[in-house]
Design a protein around this motif. Structure first.
Motif, PDB file in Angstrom:
ATOM      1  N   VAL A 110      21.189   0.824 -51.266  1.00  0.00           N
ATOM      2  CA  VAL A 110      20.044   0.910 -52.170  1.00  0.00           C
ATOM      3  C   VAL A 110      19.902  -0.358 -53.006  1.00  0.00           C
ATOM      4  O   VAL A 110      18.824  -0.658 -53.526  1.00  0.00           O
ATOM      5  CB  VAL A 110      20.194   2.161 -53.079  1.00  0.00           C
ATOM      6  CG1 VAL A 110      21.142   1.896 -54.246  1.00  0.00           C
ATOM      7  CG2 VAL A 110      18.852   2.644 -53.588  1.00  0.00           C
ATOM      8  N   THR A 111      20.992  -1.128 -53.114  1.00  0.00           N
ATOM      9  CA  THR A 111      20.985  -2.324 -53.960  1.00  0.00           C
ATOM     10  C   THR A 111      20.291  -3.506 -53.296  1.00  0.00           C
ATOM     11  O   THR A 111      19.849  -4.444 -53.982  1.00  0.00           O
ATOM     12  CB  THR A 111      22.436  -2.704 -54.334  1.00  0.00           C
ATOM     13  OG1 THR A 111      23.071  -1.572 -54.930  1.00  0.00           O
ATOM     14  CG2 THR A 111      22.490  -3.859 -55.321  1.00  0.00           C
ATOM     15  N   ALA A 112      20.188  -3.502 -51.966  1.00  0.00           N
ATOM     16  CA  ALA A 112      19.644  -4.669 -51.258  1.00  0.00           C
ATOM     17  C   ALA A 112      18.273  -5.103 -51.786  1.00  0.00           C
ATOM     18  O   ALA A 112      18.070  -6.287 -52.090  1.00  0.00           O
ATOM     19  CB  ALA A 112      19.606  -4.401 -49.758  1.00  0.00           C
ATOM     20  N   PRO A 113      17.280  -4.215 -51.923  1.00  0.00           N
ATOM     21  CA  PRO A 113      16.003  -4.672 -52.465  1.00  0.00           C
ATOM     22  C   PRO A 113      16.093  -5.101 -53.919  1.00  0.00           C
ATOM     23  O   PRO A 113      15.324  -5.974 -54.359  1.00  0.00           O
ATOM     24  CB  PRO A 113      15.082  -3.453 -52.292  1.00  0.00           C
ATOM     25  CG  PRO A 113      15.987  -2.291 -52.175  1.00  0.00           C
ATOM     26  CD  PRO A 113      17.226  -2.801 -51.494  1.00  0.00           C
ATOM     27  N   ILE A 168      18.580   0.364 -44.000  1.00  0.00           N
ATOM     28  CA  ILE A 168      18.383  -0.250 -45.319  1.00  0.00           C
ATOM     29  C   ILE A 168      16.895  -0.321 -45.634  1.00  0.00           C
ATOM     30  O   ILE A 168      16.451   0.149 -46.686  1.00  0.00           O
ATOM     31  CB  ILE A 168      19.029  -1.650 -45.386  1.00  0.00           C
ATOM     32  CG1 ILE A 168      20.538  -1.557 -45.090  1.00  0.00           C
ATOM     33  CG2 ILE A 168      18.786  -2.297 -46.758  1.00  0.00           C
ATOM     34  CD1 ILE A 168      21.223  -2.887 -44.939  1.00  0.00           C
ATOM     35  N   VAL A 169      16.128  -0.913 -44.722  1.00  0.00           N
ATOM     36  CA  VAL A 169      14.664  -0.876 -44.809  1.00  0.00           C
ATOM     37  C   VAL A 169      14.123  -0.627 -43.404  1.00  0.00           C
ATOM     38  O   VAL A 169      14.766  -0.963 -42.406  1.00  0.00           O
ATOM     39  CB  VAL A 169      14.063  -2.183 -45.389  1.00  0.00           C
ATOM     40  CG1 VAL A 169      14.497  -2.396 -46.831  1.00  0.00           C
ATOM     41  CG2 VAL A 169      14.437  -3.379 -44.535  1.00  0.00           C
ATOM     42  N   LEU A 216      18.985  -0.028 -60.363  1.00  0.00           N
ATOM     43  CA  LEU A 216      17.698  -0.694 -60.191  1.00  0.00           C
ATOM     44  C   LEU A 216      17.159  -0.424 -58.789  1.00  0.00           C
ATOM     45  O   LEU A 216      15.964  -0.165 -58.600  1.00  0.00           O
ATOM     46  CB  LEU A 216      17.842  -2.196 -60.436  1.00  0.00           C
ATOM     47  CG  LEU A 216      16.583  -3.046 -60.176  1.00  0.00           C
ATOM     48  CD1 LEU A 216      15.414  -2.586 -61.033  1.00  0.00           C
ATOM     49  CD2 LEU A 216      16.885  -4.534 -60.433  1.00  0.00           C
ATOM     50  N   GLY A 217      18.042  -0.475 -57.783  1.00  0.00           N
ATOM     51  CA  GLY A 217      17.621  -0.174 -56.419  1.00  0.00           C
ATOM     52  C   GLY A 217      17.100   1.247 -56.291  1.00  0.00           C
ATOM     53  O   GLY A 217      16.096   1.500 -55.612  1.00  0.00           O
ATOM     54  N   SER A 218      17.767   2.193 -56.950  1.00  0.00           N
ATOM     55  CA  SER A 218      17.293   3.577 -56.926  1.00  0.00           C
ATOM     56  C   SER A 218      15.933   3.692 -57.600  1.00  0.00           C
ATOM     57  O   SER A 218      15.059   4.451 -57.143  1.00  0.00           O
ATOM     58  CB  SER A 218      18.308   4.494 -57.621  1.00  0.00           C
ATOM     59  OG  SER A 218      19.469   4.637 -56.828  1.00  0.00           O
TER      60      SER A 218
END
Length: 553
Positions: free
Chosen positions: A277-280, A321-322, A478-480
């Protein structure tokens, strides 16, 4: 603040605490956060309900602690932000993984039934519960012998940390509980269930931790060959509706609205894993951008437009991830945990007193002392396996080693060797991806350990790569929140939301050529030890663990 501003809530469930962050939808500004330390923390030595001693390699949690985060941290964060709760349009969550628990059909955890309160198997098995290694070994041996098509998608090995190994352990050690449970559910999905009143499995955890590939789980025939009573595990205990990342799993129920103080009916995003979830949030979703979320452990995630077999990877999932890209995962089971263990158990009182006198944390004090000397001056090399090896060996029977200690070795020198060992472990992962046709072109770091500038520079030198860093102290939350914004319809997809709301500092650290050359020599010794102890030349670590278990039985 404009009256028309909209907000989302991101809730990050970590190993020891849950934290909620209030985020502005338009630009990702983090307005306030609040944290709750889990009241029961991690139960890895004793079971709180009974005081009974737990066996080695166990790690449990209490699911009610997760609800407590919704009741306390979310309303506290909203109050700190000073926003009108009616401006919140969505909430998203992320979790450690694989962190499953047995529940009834309505989601009630088995540990909340009086007859099972004192049974350890009724509780959440945290990601670092490694007591199912024997079951994982059998899964791997059978899958390899049968040529199961899904096995290469996980680098050839299934981890003891994942759903199926832990589920098989539950069946074989507590068959009554196994029969009583209706769902073997990831905590990532259970908490969304508590928010919405409906159970939806997230595609990320299902793919990486639940052996869900190309729309299927391992066959009944395969599972029955492990244990006849296990044949229906996937169909009867695991399989459920799959929700795609960024979609809404449902809307906030009246009960959860009362807990959180948020408006009933707002979007609740499909659950997710803390790393992915952190990647973006770190703007690291393009092919080749490897994101390392560095905390108690490190999880490495990366997108690619190619599907390949990477030895020892934790998994590759289409859209993991996406959407539109293959998401890869690798990891190290112990990083910050190793540093914390060393400080707690091995550093003398004199160093703690000196750190206090200098007004520094003990970690910063040791780092500053260690940083005074050139590469290799400590005469040490270590293996970072104190919590086993997740990638690329996938073996939690391995353990830590420090080679080169003498009667003049200082505490800060061992500390530095442990810092370096974790960087060597990351280099082994990066090189394995490169050699497998999935090139790593950028290395991005998120997580609490990026605060240690010396550690980050060490990683840059050892990797011989620039390191970019997330410009947020709450990357997973933040990703969430970014996923919540997508679920609420504020952005068309996760990539667009990440571009608007994510934050990164490119090339925050660049390698020092002289240090990189010196580290190449140390890394060569790390590789020799890595293969000697990790690939079967000497199984002393496994023999020692077996003797320990037998002695404590």
């Amino acid at each position: 603040m404009s009256a028309s501003e909209r907000h989302v809530i991101g809730v990050d469930y970590g190993t020891l605490s849950g934290r909620a962050v209030v985020v502005r939808v338009s630009d990702g500004a983090e307005l306030a956060s609040a944290t709750l330390d889990y009241p029961h923390a991690v139960m890895d030595t004793t079971l709180a309900a009974s005081g009974a001693t737990l066996p080695p390699e166990w790690a449990l949690q209490v699911p009610a602690d997760y609800v407590a985060v919704l009741r306390t941290a979310v309303p506290e964060a909203v109050a700190k932000a000073g926003i009108d709760p009616s401006s919140v349009i969505g909430i998203g969550t992320d979790f450690t993984a694989s962190t499953p628990l047995p529940v009834l059909a309505d989601g009630t955890p088995l540990n909340e039934l009086p007859e099972y309160e004192t049974n350890p198997h009724a509780y959440v098995k945290l990601w670092k519960h490694h007591a199912a290694q024997g079951q994982a070994d059998r899964i791997n041996e059978l899958a390899a012998a049968r040529g199961e098509a899904w096995l290469p998608r996980y680098g050839g090995l299934i981890s003891s940390e994942w759903e199926f190994a832990k589920g098989l352990q539950l069946l074989e050690e507590a068959p009554e509980l196994y029969e009583r449970m209706d769902h073997w559910v990831e905590a990532a999905d259970w908490i969304v269930w508590q928010l919405t009143g409906s159970y939806v499995r997230n595609a990320c955890t299902a793919g990486y931790k639940g052996i869900w590939q190309d729309g299927e789980y391992p066959s009944r025939e395969f599972l029955g060959a492990l244990n006849p009573a296990f044949a229906g595990f996937a169909d009867d205990k695991v399989a459920h509706e799959i929700g795609q990342l960024g979609d809404a799993a449902g809307t906030l129920s009246a009960q959860a609205a009362a807990w959180t103080g948020l408006p009933e009916g707002i979007a609740v995003a499909v659950g997710n894993v803390d790393a992915h979830v952190t990647a973006p949030a770190a703007q690291a979703v393009e092919p080749g951008q490897m994101l390392a979320i560095m905390g108690t452990s490190t999880c490495h995630v990366m997108n690619s437009d190619v599907l390949a077999e990477v030895p020892g990877m934790c998994g590759v999932v289409d859209g993991g991830i996406v959407s539109g890209l293959y998401g890869y995962e690798a990891g190290q089971s112990g990083v910050g945990d190793i540093f914390a263990w060393y400080v707690k158990n091995q550093v003398p009182a004199s160093h703690h007193e000196a750190a206090d006198a200098a007004g520094k944390s003990i970690h910063q004090y040791l780092t500053d002392l260690a940083a005074e000397h050139p590469v290799g001056a400590h005469g040490l090399v270590a293996l970072d396996w104190h919590s086993g090896n997740r990638s690329v060996l996938v073996d939690h029977e391995l353990s830590g080693v420090v080679v080169g200690a003498t009667l003049t070795t200082r505490p800060e020198e061992v500390y530095r060797a442990l810092l370096e060992a974790t960087a060597f472990g990351t280099r082994k992962i990066v090189e394995t991806f490169n050699a497998s046709g999935v090139p790593v072109t950028e290395f991005v770091v998120a997580g609490g350990l990026l605060k240690n500038a010396f550690l980050m520079q060490t990683y840059s030198d050892i990797l011989r790569m620039p390191i970019s860093t997330i410009a947020s102290e709450q990357g997973p939350a933040l990703g969430s929140a970014i996923h919540a914004a997508v679920a609420a319809g504020a952005y068309p997809d996760v990539r667009a939301a990440g571009a608007a709301m994510g934050k990164v500092t490119r090339d925050a650290y660049t390698p020092n050529e002289a240090a990189a050359d010196a580290y190449d020599e140390l890394y060569a010794d790390y590789e020799l030890l890595h293969d000697y102890f990790g690939r079967g030349a000497n199984d002393v670590m496994k023999r020692l663990k077996r003797r320990r278990r037998e002695a404590l039985a």
